[in-house]
Write a protein that holds these residues in place. Sequence first.
Motif, PDB file in Angstrom:
ATOM      1  N   UNK A  83       0.843  -1.206   0.000  1.00 42.53           N
ATOM      2  CA  UNK A  83       0.000   0.000   0.000  1.00 42.53           C
ATOM      3  C   UNK A  83       0.873   1.248   0.000  1.00 42.53           C
ATOM      4  N   UNK A  84       1.932   1.218   0.803  1.00 43.12           N
ATOM      5  CA  UNK A  84       2.866   2.346   0.844  1.00 43.12           C
ATOM      6  C   UNK A  84       3.552   2.527  -0.508  1.00 43.12           C
ATOM      7  N   UNK A  85       3.931   1.424  -1.135  1.00 38.21           N
ATOM      8  CA  UNK A  85       4.564   1.492  -2.455  1.00 38.21           C
ATOM      9  C   UNK A  85       3.628   2.107  -3.480  1.00 38.21           C
ATOM     10  N   UNK A  86       2.362   1.720  -3.427  1.00 38.82           N
ATOM     11  CA  UNK A  86       1.382   2.274  -4.362  1.00 38.82           C
ATOM     12  C   UNK A  86       1.228   3.772  -4.144  1.00 38.82           C
ATOM     13  N   UNK A  87       1.165   4.169  -2.892  1.00 36.61           N
ATOM     14  CA  UNK A  87       1.042   5.597  -2.583  1.00 36.61           C
ATOM     15  C   UNK A  87       2.252   6.382  -3.093  1.00 36.61           C
ATOM     16  N   UNK A  88       3.446   5.842  -2.872  1.00 43.35           N
ATOM     17  CA  UNK A  88       4.664   6.513  -3.329  1.00 43.35           C
ATOM     18  C   UNK A  88       4.710   6.580  -4.853  1.00 43.35           C
ATOM     19  N   UNK A  89       4.291   5.500  -5.507  1.00 43.92           N
ATOM     20  CA  UNK A  89       4.287   5.498  -6.967  1.00 43.92           C
ATOM     21  C   UNK A  89       3.303   6.538  -7.505  1.00 43.92           C
ATOM     22  N   UNK A  90       2.131   6.642  -6.889  1.00 40.13           N
ATOM     23  CA  UNK A  90       1.138   7.615  -7.342  1.00 40.13           C
ATOM     24  C   UNK A  90       1.654   9.038  -7.186  1.00 40.13           C
TER      25      UNK A  90
END
Length: 335
Positions: A58-65
């Motif tokens: 979830x953190x990775x997705x947030x950072x990617x966004x």
Amino acid sequence: MTDERWRTIRLSLVALFGVGYVAWFFTRGIIINHVLVLSSMALFFAVASVGRPWRCWVESLRDYLLFAAMWLAYAESRGLADGLDFPIQVESVRNIDRAFFFGADGVVELQQRFLAPPGTVRWYDVVGSMVYYSHFIVPPVTIALLWFFNREQWVRYMRRFATLLFVGCAMFVVVPTAPPWMAGDPAFGYDALPPLRRPTGNGWRYLGLDAAVDAWDTGRDWANPVAAMPSLHSGFSLFFVVFMFRWVTDWRWRSLMLLYPATMAVSLMYFGEHYFADAVAAWLIVGLSFWVWNRLEARWARRDESLEPEVAATVDVELDTGGELGLVGTQERHD
């Protein structure tokens, strides 16, 4: 599977991704297309998250966004500039540049003195091309590696980087500026400078990297041609160096590192891509970005330090009032 084993797998996947990135670079050119940039970064975030808990995904997705939003904001600045229709600056920036060089056109002087005849490549053409195209490699690679190895430093980097990018994109919209090559091109209706050449790819073609140059030439079709003030090429190069100063304290090495943004600025002028004023504007924004965030982070650090005694006192009170109950509970769990 143990955490150490997953870490080894992630490192292997990231290394494999790096090999693929380099192979693509040499065979297909620099990744600058919107879809390819976002897709390649999404793939990196995915392989770098393999084996992590779902909360990390979830953190990775947030950072990617966050990265995707920054990239798209930069890419869409052309559409905003076209829609708002602010007047294009041509002579004003040229006149500012003349003030730096006591009335001379620095860009014109460089091309007249050093630019070789068509079909001829000199050593500084190769150096200039390498430095120029590093703009499309250094920032994304730095972002990816920092995120993988030290997310805390990645957050520091992204705060400052996003500020630089936001101010730069805002200026692209409000102060659209004709670069030197356009200011001297009758096809655009400008004659503020003599006609200039754009030999940015000569050095790389000399090295056999035609694919990389072709990818950039194709990318010009969607790039904003009047996104010249400030020069993000100059801004990103100084940004990278200043951020790395944290780990390089010797002034002699720091001085040597500053050759990168200095060479970038000279190369951009030599290639007719930017005025020196564009570089200075970008450098000032870099300085502003670091100044603002350094102060904010120092303030937050002082606030956290001041809160630590209060937290410790709260813990002591809780232990004094409920310590016996806590010990009983611990004993029961051990039994």
